[in-house]
Design a protein around this motif. Structure first.
Motif, mmCIF file in Angstrom:
data_model
loop_
_atom_site.group_PDB
_atom_site.id
_atom_site.type_symbol
_atom_site.label_atom_id
_atom_site.label_comp_id
_atom_site.label_asym_id
_atom_site.label_seq_id
_atom_site.Cartn_x
_atom_site.Cartn_y
_atom_site.Cartn_z
ATOM 1 N N ARG A 137 0.811 -1.247 0.169
ATOM 2 C CA ARG A 137 0.015 -0.130 -0.126
ATOM 3 C C ARG A 137 0.677 1.346 0.165
ATOM 4 O O ARG A 137 0.292 2.399 0.247
ATOM 5 N N ARG B 249 -2.905 7.346 11.580
ATOM 6 C CA ARG B 249 -4.423 7.270 11.463
ATOM 7 C C ARG B 249 -5.097 6.568 12.827
ATOM 8 O O ARG B 249 -4.362 5.880 13.225
ATOM 9 N N GLU C 173 -7.408 4.884 15.570
ATOM 10 C CA GLU C 173 -7.759 3.606 15.749
ATOM 11 C C GLU C 173 -9.425 3.835 16.233
ATOM 12 O O GLU C 173 -9.609 4.858 16.752
ATOM 13 N N SER D 129 -13.726 2.551 9.799
ATOM 14 C CA SER D 129 -12.642 1.281 9.700
ATOM 15 C C SER D 129 -12.612 0.604 8.402
ATOM 16 O O SER D 129 -11.884 -0.118 7.887
ATOM 17 N N CYS E 32 -13.333 1.994 5.661
ATOM 18 C CA CYS E 32 -12.790 3.048 4.791
ATOM 19 C C CYS E 32 -11.557 2.783 4.254
ATOM 20 O O CYS E 32 -10.516 2.677 4.981
ATOM 21 N N SER E 33 -11.050 3.213 2.835
ATOM 22 C CA SER E 33 -9.828 3.171 2.313
ATOM 23 C C SER E 33 -9.603 4.544 2.319
ATOM 24 O O SER E 33 -10.128 5.481 1.955
ATOM 25 N N HIS E 34 -8.386 5.204 3.091
ATOM 26 C CA HIS E 34 -7.762 6.429 3.206
ATOM 27 C C HIS E 34 -6.584 6.406 2.167
ATOM 28 O O HIS E 34 -5.649 5.572 2.615
ATOM 29 N N ARG F 172 -4.589 2.294 6.872
ATOM 30 C CA ARG F 172 -5.931 1.958 7.743
ATOM 31 C C ARG F 172 -5.627 2.279 9.072
ATOM 32 O O ARG F 172 -4.765 2.752 9.490
ATOM 33 N N GLN F 173 -6.948 1.895 9.754
ATOM 34 C CA GLN F 173 -6.744 2.387 10.975
ATOM 35 C C GLN F 173 -5.638 1.948 11.893
ATOM 36 O O GLN F 173 -5.163 0.781 11.656
ATOM 37 N N GLU G 260 -2.671 2.846 11.837
ATOM 38 C CA GLU G 260 -1.251 2.767 10.975
ATOM 39 C C GLU G 260 -0.654 3.876 11.294
ATOM 40 O O GLU G 260 -1.358 5.317 11.422
ATOM 41 N N THR H 148 -10.967 9.703 0.854
ATOM 42 C CA THR H 148 -11.636 8.257 1.152
ATOM 43 C C THR H 148 -12.675 8.226 0.140
ATOM 44 O O THR H 148 -13.266 9.057 -0.430
ATOM 45 N N GLY I 124 -14.540 1.342 -0.292
ATOM 46 C CA GLY I 124 -15.008 0.467 1.054
ATOM 47 C C GLY I 124 -16.373 1.174 1.403
ATOM 48 O O GLY I 124 -17.285 1.240 0.366
#
Length: 141
Positions: A36, A57, A59, A64, A66-68, A81-82, A84, A101, A104
């Motif tokens: 990624r 990002r 938590e 959660s 969703c793709s960011h 991702r959450q 990370e 975003t 997802g």
């Protein structure tokens, strides 16, 4: 209050609590998977002239699915991702960081920030999608 009504109140409180997110620190954040990272040259070794831009990002359940994705000067850099985090090494200069975003389970939302990075400088951004649904890229350092 009837038991049925109380159950509805408890369920609503649990859902709202589940929607909140919690910030992570650089030490707590998990590394982004290499598949990624779309601009690996930005994650490379730093020299004395480069600047550091860290993205963390939150938590939590809300968002959660969703793709960011972060873009650096309109170049797709990474998906996060959450829980990370990632640090980019950038040459001094003018930058635009755009967060999007939409993949997802989330609507298409984008936000951006512009910054001038100086040699040896360090900035940190928090990525969050609070319960109001307004995606945020907030500078915390």
């Amino acid at each position: 209050m009837k038991l049925r009504d109380l159950g509805g109140v408890v369920l609503a409180v649990l859902l709202l609590a589940g929607c909140s997110t919690s910030p992570v620190t650089e030490g707590q954040a998990k590394a982004i998977s290499s598949d990624r990272v779309y601009a690996p040259d930005l994650v490379g070794r730093a020299d004395s002239e480069s600047a550091k831009a860290t993205f963390l990002r939150d938590e939590g359940y809300f968002g959660s699915g969703c793709s960011h994705v972060i873009y650096v000067n309109n170049r797709k850099a990474f998906a996060i991702r959450q829980g990370e985090g990632v640090s980019l090494r950038l040459q001094p200069g003018e930058y635009s960081f755009r967060l999007e975003t939409g993949a997802g389970m989330c609507p298409n939302i984008a936000t951006s920030q512009d910054i001038t990075l100086k040699p040896g400088s360090a900035v940190t951004y928090r990525i969050l999608l609070p319960s109001d649904g307004n995606l945020r890229l907030t500078r915390i350092q």
